[in-house]
Structures are given as structure tokens and as C-alpha cells.
Design a protein around this motif. Structure first.
Motif, PDB file in Angstrom:
ATOM      1  N   GLU A  31       0.835  -1.202   0.156  1.00  0.00           N
ATOM      2  CA  GLU A  31       0.118  -0.006   0.165  1.00  0.00           C
ATOM      3  C   GLU A  31       0.859   1.251  -0.015  1.00  0.00           C
ATOM      4  O   GLU A  31       0.545   2.382  -0.600  1.00  0.00           O
ATOM      5  N   ASP A  97      -9.310  -4.220  -5.745  1.00  0.00           N
ATOM      6  CA  ASP A  97      -8.574  -5.344  -5.681  1.00  0.00           C
ATOM      7  C   ASP A  97      -9.463  -6.616  -5.783  1.00  0.00           C
ATOM      8  O   ASP A  97      -8.996  -7.448  -6.447  1.00  0.00           O
ATOM      9  N   LYS A 100     -10.579  -6.718  -9.587  1.00  0.00           N
ATOM     10  CA  LYS A 100      -9.354  -7.179 -10.488  1.00  0.00           C
ATOM     11  C   LYS A 100      -8.764  -8.603 -10.167  1.00  0.00           C
ATOM     12  O   LYS A 100      -7.887  -8.959 -10.954  1.00  0.00           O
ATOM     13  N   VAL A 102      -7.246  -9.516  -7.471  1.00  0.00           N
ATOM     14  CA  VAL A 102      -5.987  -9.384  -6.736  1.00  0.00           C
ATOM     15  C   VAL A 102      -6.204 -10.160  -5.515  1.00  0.00           C
ATOM     16  O   VAL A 102      -5.410 -10.898  -4.899  1.00  0.00           O
ATOM     17  N   VAL A 103      -7.423  -9.978  -4.682  1.00  0.00           N
ATOM     18  CA  VAL A 103      -7.490 -10.614  -3.424  1.00  0.00           C
ATOM     19  C   VAL A 103      -7.604 -12.210  -3.817  1.00  0.00           C
ATOM     20  O   VAL A 103      -7.072 -12.894  -3.041  1.00  0.00           O
ATOM     21  N   VAL A 116      -4.172  -9.322   4.317  1.00  0.00           N
ATOM     22  CA  VAL A 116      -4.587  -8.264   3.145  1.00  0.00           C
ATOM     23  C   VAL A 116      -5.125  -7.034   3.911  1.00  0.00           C
ATOM     24  O   VAL A 116      -5.127  -5.892   3.675  1.00  0.00           O
ATOM     25  N   ARG A 120      -3.924  -3.221   4.519  1.00  0.00           N
ATOM     26  CA  ARG A 120      -4.749  -1.878   3.971  1.00  0.00           C
ATOM     27  C   ARG A 120      -5.003  -0.954   5.359  1.00  0.00           C
ATOM     28  O   ARG A 120      -5.036   0.145   5.390  1.00  0.00           O
TER      29      ARG A 120
END
Length: 274
Positions: A31, A97, A100, A102-103, A116, A120
């Protein structure tokens, strides 16, 4: 032999905790790297509350029902409102996220499942701490002063960050519920009435009794009143139970909100792959 083998290869509790901390720090660094690549977004996020402070302090002028120096009343209130504003950056990052994939990729990797969210939240808290320092410096530049010791000053900052921590987990949960950036923007609009329906800018004494009672029980009002007391600024007292026990409520409200929304956010995150 099988039992002995399982015992030998099972990771120790300390090792699991160490890996969880390491994974969370990796996500935090991710981040922070985003900050470095998008400095304009970070600067805008820091300058927006400064603009609000200067606008209410100089352009709009005095607050309703506020006796004495309005800026001494306003600055702690704006510090409190800053802890509620700016959540859209975190909420958008979470939804992006998710959108897309990503997670999903992180969840497929051998890493702590909660890293995650922790990464954040840590990044958000770091940015909030920097924002508080910037706002405090600007308040000092426009004539605001605190009149208590450094311990009270740090205690006030601690209450503000505690409120931010609670608002953060509300935002993370709502972001996963919303799912898309468009819905996040709709949810973010709700922050404005919650912020202005507090004693950050105007005193509840100037409002109709029913509205003043609602305002005094707003979690932001509790923090603002408690912070004013720790700073030695006007507006720290009141006749109602909520105003008289603002310090207690400034701790109880965020703790209660975290107790509700942190488990909800974690559960929602774990259910994403099902």
C-alpha cells in the motif's frame, strides 16, 4: 511415530504469529508503494481537510451557539471530522482489488488470510496519523493553541486515531458489501450527514432540543468534546449525560463499533472465495 511426526512438523504458535506479522507488513509495504506511485492522490487527501478548516475558519466564520474564539472550538472539531472523511480511498482500494482478482490471487498464496485487510488498515492509519499532524500544524498556524500538557495532547491524538480505526473497519466492511467503486461512492455520501450531524462546527445548544440530543450522542461529537477537554479548548462541557461523560463515550463508541464491524469484515473476507 505418526503423532510424533505431526508434532515435530506443526508450526509453533510463535512461528505462525511471526509469519502473520511478516505477511501483514508485506501488504502494508504494498500500500505504501501505491502512495509513492500516486503522490498526487495522497497530497489531495491531506489538503482536503485543510481546505475545510480554512473555509470554515475564515470564509464562513463563527459557529452557531459557540461563545468565545470560534477557531479554538473549530480546530478540534475539524480534527475529528478528518477521522471520518477520506475513507473512500481505502474503500476504493478494497473494491478495486476485489474487481481485478488481486484478493483471489493473494488468497491462493501461502500467506496469512487476514494480512490483506491488516496491511490495508495499517497503511490507512499511517496516513491518518500524518493527516493529523498536518492539520494540527495548520491549526497552530491560524492561531489555535492547546492549553494542557503534552500528555493530554497525545491522549487527544490517541482518541482521534481510535475513532479513525473504528471508522476504517466500517469502511472496509461496507466496501466488501458494495463490491464496486460506483457503489462505494454512493456509500461515501452517507459520511457527510454523519459528520455534519455532530458538534464539530456548531454547538448543540443552538439546535432544536430533539436535534441537539441526536447530535450529542453522535460518536463524532463524543470524540470532539473529549478532545476539546484534553486540549483545554471551549466546548468541552455540557449539561447532558453524553456531554458530561464525553471521555467515556469517546472510548466506548469506537470500541463498540470495532467489536461489531471487525468480525463482520473478517467474515465477509473469508466468505469471498466460497
Amino acid at each position: 511415530m505418526s503423532a510424533i511426526h505431526d508434532t515435530d512438523t506443526a508450526p509453533a504458535a510463535g512461528s505462525r504469529l511471526g509469519w502473520a506479522v511478516a505477511d501483514s507488513w508485506t501488504m502494508t509495504r504494498r500500500e505504501l508503494a501505491h502512495w509513492a506511485r500516486r503522490p498526487a492522490q495522497v497530497v489531495v487527501g491531506l489538503l482536503f481537510p485543510v481546505m475545510m478548516l480554512l473555509m470554515f475558519g475564515f470564509l464562513i466564520g463563527g459557529g452557531r451557539g459557540v461563545d468565545g474564539d470560534f477557531r479554538a472550538y473549530l480546530v478540534p472539531g475539524m480534527l475529528t471530522m478528518t477521522m471520518a472523511f477520506g475513507l473512500e480511498a481505502t474503500m476504493l482500494a478494497v473494491t478495486q482489488d476485489l474487481g481485478k482478482g488481486v484478493v483471489d490471487r493473494f488468497r491462493s498464496m501461502p500467506m496469512n488470510s487476514g494480512a490483506v485487510l491488516v496491511g490495508r488498515s495499517v497503511a490507512d492509519m499511517l496516513q491518518s496519523a500524518v493527516g493529523l499532524l498536518v492539520m494540527t500544524a495548520v491549526g497552530y498556524a491560524v492561531g489555535w493553541r492547546w492549553h494542557e500538557g503534552y500528555a493530554s495532547f497525545l491522549g487527544a491524538l490517541g482518541l482521534l486515531l481510535l475513532l479513525r480505526f473504528a471508522m476504517l473497519w466500517i469502511g472496509i466492511h461496507l466496501a466488501m458489501v458494495a463490491g464496486t467503486p460506483d457503489m462505494v461512492q454512493a456509500v461515501q455520501i452517507l459520511v457527510w450527514p454523519v459528520g455534519f450531524l455532530s458538534n464539530a462546527i456548531a454547538s448543540p445548544a443552538s439546535m432544536p432540543p430533539w436535534l441537539g440530543a441526536v447530535v450529542e450522542w453522535n460518536p463524532l461529537s463524543a470524540t470532539a468534546t473529549a478532545v476539546r477537554g484534553l486540549f483545554g479548548n471551549p466546548g468541552a462541557g455540557g449539561d447532558s449525560w453524553a456531554a458530561a461523560h464525553a471521555g467515556l463515550l469517546a472510548v466506548a463508541w469506537p470500541v463498540a463499533l470495532v467489536a461489531v464491524f471487525f468480525p463482520l469484515a473478517v467474515k465477509r473476507f473469508r466468505d469471498l472465495g466460497r
